[in-house]
Design an enzyme around this catalytic site. Structure first.
Site, mmCIF file in Angstrom:
data_model
loop_
_atom_site.group_PDB
_atom_site.id
_atom_site.type_symbol
_atom_site.label_atom_id
_atom_site.label_comp_id
_atom_site.label_asym_id
_atom_site.label_seq_id
_atom_site.Cartn_x
_atom_site.Cartn_y
_atom_site.Cartn_z
ATOM 1 N N HIS A 156 4.469 5.941 11.623
ATOM 2 C CA HIS A 156 4.035 5.768 10.229
ATOM 3 C C HIS A 156 3.039 6.909 9.970
ATOM 4 O O HIS A 156 1.831 6.705 9.925
ATOM 5 C CB HIS A 156 3.364 4.395 10.074
ATOM 6 C CG HIS A 156 3.135 3.944 8.668
ATOM 7 N ND1 HIS A 156 3.253 4.773 7.569
ATOM 8 C CD2 HIS A 156 2.757 2.733 8.172
ATOM 9 C CE1 HIS A 156 2.967 4.088 6.467
ATOM 10 N NE2 HIS A 156 2.667 2.850 6.804
ATOM 11 N N ARG A 178 0.810 -1.215 0.000
ATOM 12 C CA ARG A 178 0.000 0.000 0.000
ATOM 13 C C ARG A 178 0.847 1.270 0.000
ATOM 14 O O ARG A 178 0.642 2.163 -0.827
ATOM 15 C CB ARG A 178 -0.916 0.025 1.238
ATOM 16 C CG ARG A 178 -2.119 -0.857 1.132
ATOM 17 C CD ARG A 178 -2.452 -1.448 2.483
ATOM 18 N NE ARG A 178 -1.452 -2.433 2.799
ATOM 19 C CZ ARG A 178 -1.604 -3.728 2.539
ATOM 20 N NH1 ARG A 178 -2.727 -4.172 2.058
ATOM 21 N NH2 ARG A 178 -0.632 -4.583 2.777
ATOM 22 N N LYS A 200 25.994 -4.606 -0.589
ATOM 23 C CA LYS A 200 27.460 -4.736 -0.703
ATOM 24 C C LYS A 200 28.164 -4.060 0.467
ATOM 25 O O LYS A 200 29.368 -3.820 0.425
ATOM 26 C CB LYS A 200 27.935 -4.099 -2.013
ATOM 27 C CG LYS A 200 27.295 -4.692 -3.257
ATOM 28 C CD LYS A 200 27.741 -3.902 -4.484
ATOM 29 C CE LYS A 200 26.855 -4.182 -5.678
ATOM 30 N NZ LYS A 200 27.011 -3.156 -6.732
ATOM 31 N N ARG A 232 11.216 3.912 3.966
ATOM 32 C CA ARG A 232 10.748 2.920 4.949
ATOM 33 C C ARG A 232 11.962 2.114 5.373
ATOM 34 O O ARG A 232 12.754 1.674 4.518
ATOM 35 C CB ARG A 232 9.691 1.999 4.353
ATOM 36 C CG ARG A 232 9.395 0.823 5.283
ATOM 37 C CD ARG A 232 8.213 0.009 4.869
ATOM 38 N NE ARG A 232 6.969 0.733 5.110
ATOM 39 C CZ ARG A 232 5.758 0.171 5.010
ATOM 40 N NH1 ARG A 232 5.648 -1.106 4.670
ATOM 41 N NH2 ARG A 232 4.671 0.877 5.237
#
Ligand code: CP
Length: 310
Positions: free
Chosen positions: A140, A62, A90, A112
């Site tokens: 959030h 979403r 890496k 995020r």
């Protein structure tokens, strides 16, 4: 279209940074953008020439997609980086990744990350506006805002409501953003869940801890359930999901304790049969897909507003 002039936040790191007036302004701006997604040509030139980078270090359906849809509907150029395709595999640090992305002069970076505080760290290395799309168990904010928008659409006001939040509160950034957002807008938030999944000091956030599911849901205007976030639990904190469902699922019988016009919310992804049985998740009181629709409008508003501060 609402004006971006009154907005003073270059970065969006959490609901905590917003006053009641900020939240009202964001929701009014999102309201004005919502109609664009219903047009046959779903595009306005507002962010033409701006570069938006989605930097997602955790899975998302979403949030990632709706930020991308929002940016494209505003004519921004969008780019996606995921951990499997970035040089963090890496050994590159987040700071070095940030410095390198910044050298390409993006306007907005949406991040995020599994670590709380990663978006704040990013702000130290980039000129771009940073938007937190979920950091660990911290915040959030765009989810909190789209939840407020959805409740306001169904209830007209956010003041004086009883909001019940049930589930894994301890690991939930959605719970934190929503407790802050709803209490700031004048709602009373009641939480309930397994004792092992309730964080210490929940009352300091402004929520009331209930002693039973019935107490949490009784007379509620909003019943919000949260997923058990097993990926954030180092040790098993529940006997089993079946046991959880038996004690904490919002069955039709439990939902009948809420107000007859109560709405059922879930930020997704839903584990059907665990947090909610299918007949409630898909039932007439569920607004789960309205939340997703409003996610695009809220994210269009955030992109627009942070660009007004550049
Ligand atoms: N609500 C939410 O954050 O969903 P995603 O993990 O799919 O982005």
């Amino acid at each position: 279209m609402a004006s971006g002039k009154a907005f003073a936040h270059h970065h969006i790191l959490g609901m905590e940074q917003f006053s009641r007036e900020d939240i009202s302004h964001i929701l009014a701006t999102a309201d004005s953008f919502k109609e664009i997604s219903t047009r046959s040509i779903k595009k306005v030139p507002t962010l033409r020439g701006h570069t938006v980078i989605n930097l997602f270090f955790e899975p998302s359906t979403r949030t990632r997609l709706s930020f991308e849809v929002a940016a494209k509907r505003m004519s921004a150029d969008t780019f996606n980086i995921s951990p499997t395709t970035s040089s963090t595999t890496k050994g590159e640090t987040l700071a070095d990744t940030a410095r390198n992305i910044s050298a390409m002069h993006p306007d907005i970076i949406i991040i995020r990350h599994p670590c709380s505080g990663a978006p704040l760290l990013l702000t130290r290395y980039v000129q771009a506006a940073v938007i937190n799309a979920g950091d660990g168990a911290h915040e959030h904010p765009s989810q909190g805002l789209l939840d407020l928008m959805t409740v306001k659409e169904h209830r007209t006001t956010l003041s004086g409501l009883k909001v019940a939040i049930v589930g894994d509160i301890a690991h939930s950034r959605v719970a934190r953003s929503n407790i802050t957002g709803f209490t700031r807008m004048g709602s009373a938030v009641y939480v309930y869940g397994p004792a092992t999944l309730i964080p210490k000091g929940i009352d300091q956030l402004g929520a009331t801890l209930c002693g039973s599911l019935e107490e949490a849901v009784r007379d509620a205007d909003v019943v919000m359930t949260l997923r058990i976030q097993r990926e954030r639990q180092n040790d098993p904190l529940l006997p089993s999901l079946r046991e959880y469902a038996r004690q904490f699922s919002i069955s039709q019988r439990i939902l009948e304790l809420a107000r007859p016009d109560a709405i059922v919310m879930h930020p997704g992804p839903v584990n059907r049969g665990v947090e909610l049985p299918p007949e409630v998740a898909d039932g007439p009181q569920s607004v789960i897909l309205d939340q997703v629709t409003n996610g695009v409008a809220v994210r269009m508003a955030l992109l627009y507003l942070v660009m007004g501060t550049a």
